[in-house]
Design a protein around this motif. Structure first.
Motif, short mmCIF file in Angstrom:
data_model
loop_
_atom_site.label_atom_id
_atom_site.label_comp_id
_atom_site.label_asym_id
_atom_site.label_seq_id
_atom_site.Cartn_x
_atom_site.Cartn_y
_atom_site.Cartn_z
N GLY A 9 0.79 -1.25 0.08
CA GLY A 9 0.00 0.10 -0.04
C GLY A 9 1.02 1.20 -0.13
N ALA A 10 1.76 1.36 0.91
CA ALA A 10 2.93 2.40 0.87
C ALA A 10 3.47 2.70 -0.51
N SER A 11 3.67 1.67 -1.21
CA SER A 11 4.25 1.52 -2.59
C SER A 11 3.38 2.52 -3.37
N GLY A 64 -0.68 7.18 -6.15
CA GLY A 64 -1.98 6.53 -6.68
C GLY A 64 -2.86 6.57 -5.47
N VAL A 65 -4.19 6.57 -5.77
CA VAL A 65 -5.34 6.49 -4.97
C VAL A 65 -5.42 5.13 -4.69
N LEU A 66 -5.35 4.67 -3.39
CA LEU A 66 -5.30 3.36 -2.94
C LEU A 66 -6.74 2.89 -2.22
N VAL A 67 -7.32 1.78 -2.71
CA VAL A 67 -8.41 1.20 -2.29
C VAL A 67 -8.29 -0.26 -1.63
N VAL A 95 -3.32 1.19 8.09
CA VAL A 95 -4.46 1.78 7.61
C VAL A 95 -5.23 2.95 8.16
N LEU A 96 -5.20 3.25 9.46
CA LEU A 96 -5.48 4.46 9.94
C LEU A 96 -4.79 5.59 9.45
N GLU A 97 -3.33 5.34 9.37
CA GLU A 97 -2.52 6.48 9.11
C GLU A 97 -2.83 6.68 7.64
N ALA A 98 -3.03 5.53 6.59
CA ALA A 98 -3.10 5.82 5.21
C ALA A 98 -4.55 6.49 4.99
N VAL A 99 -5.70 6.06 5.66
CA VAL A 99 -6.80 6.93 5.26
C VAL A 99 -6.85 8.46 5.90
N ALA A 100 -5.94 8.54 6.86
CA ALA A 100 -5.94 9.98 7.47
C ALA A 100 -5.17 10.92 6.32
#
Length: 264
Positions: A147-149, A155-158, A171-176
């Motif tokens: 995901g970090a890559s 990119g927009v990650l889902v 996950v929480l850091e990514a959505v933030a």
């Protein structure tokens, strides 16, 4: 965030993860599952209509490999109610992705369970250049790095299926960060249903505006567990009991991500 033009009827609810299947379609040699029956666009529309849902996003199953024929055929029958998330490889050109976007494709799915990461960053860069998101499914311990890559590539990650039970801190850091969305879907693909409920509560407390819902219909490999389509809608009510937040997850959030016109 997807900048696609408004598409089809006003959004009353979006099922962001369904599969149209054809048993006689060619299957990938390295598949880890297979369709047990055909599913059709009319059948899907009947399920959506019964629940008052306006749209669905067809998600490419991994067992067709990079052959998106079944999905694209279904999009052509979609009456402006269907969008798609295809499979593609890093060799796919931006021109081809742009062509697919005009057909209703809004994302690229990378199911890397049991598969090596090959060219993910390149694919994420091409997706970003085309205005497509990149949808990721992988073993839980691989999701943070993968995901970090994707995010590092712009990119927009889902994340499929709650991000499975990947490190919740990631996950929480990514959505933030605002460029990651999480599907509340397929709790039976997590270690247990309690894990799904706990993750939903944490995500809801942090970024309810980055959550989506999907039924995972027709529940490949879980078809015989005794639940139906209405059950998957009921699960959303359990995870998101507040009506205004449930509307956000069902309608407002996917309307933004997929470039749809929200209902007034």
């Amino acid at each position: 965030m997807n900048s696609a033009s408004k598409h089809g009827p006003a959004v009353t609810g979006v099922d962001t993860h369904v599969h149209i299947l054809r048993v006689n379609a060619s299957l990938a040699a390295d598949r880890h599952s297979a369709p047990s029956r055909d599913t059709t666009v009319p059948e899907l529309f009947g399920l959506l209509d019964a629940q008052g849902l306006s749209h669905a996003v067809l998600t490419a199953p991994s067992f067709y490999g990079e052959d998106n024929t079944v999905l694209l055929d279904a999009l052509a029958q979609g009456e402006s109610r269907l969008l798609g998330t295809i499979t593609a490889g890093p060799e796919t050109s931006v021109v081809e992705l742009q062509r697919l976007a005009r057909s209703g494709v809004r994302g690229i799915r990378c199911n890397l369970i049991g598969r090596p990461e090959t060219g993910l960053r390149t694919l994420a860069e091409k997706a970003a250049a085309t205005g497509l998101h990149l949808e990721l499914l992988a073993e839980a311990d691989r999701i943070p790095a993968l995901g970090a890559s994707v995010l590092a590539a712009g990119g927009v990650l889902v994340l499929d299926h709650f991000g499975l039970d990947a490190d919740l801190g990631f996950v929480l850091e990514a959505v933030a960060g605002g460029d990651t969305w999480v599907k509340l879907s397929a709790p039976y693909r997590l270690p247990n249903r309690a894990v799904a409920a706990d993750r939903a509560a944490e995500l809801l407390a942090h970024r309810p505006d980055r959550l989506l819902w999907g039924s995972d219909w027709p529940w490949v490999s879980h078809e015989h567990e005794g639940f139906g389509y209405s059950s998957t809608v009921d699960w959303l009510g359990e995870w998101v009991p507040e009506e205004h937040l449930r509307r956000a997850v069902l309608a407002d959030n996917p309307a933004r991500l997929f470039g749809l016109a929200a209902a007034g």
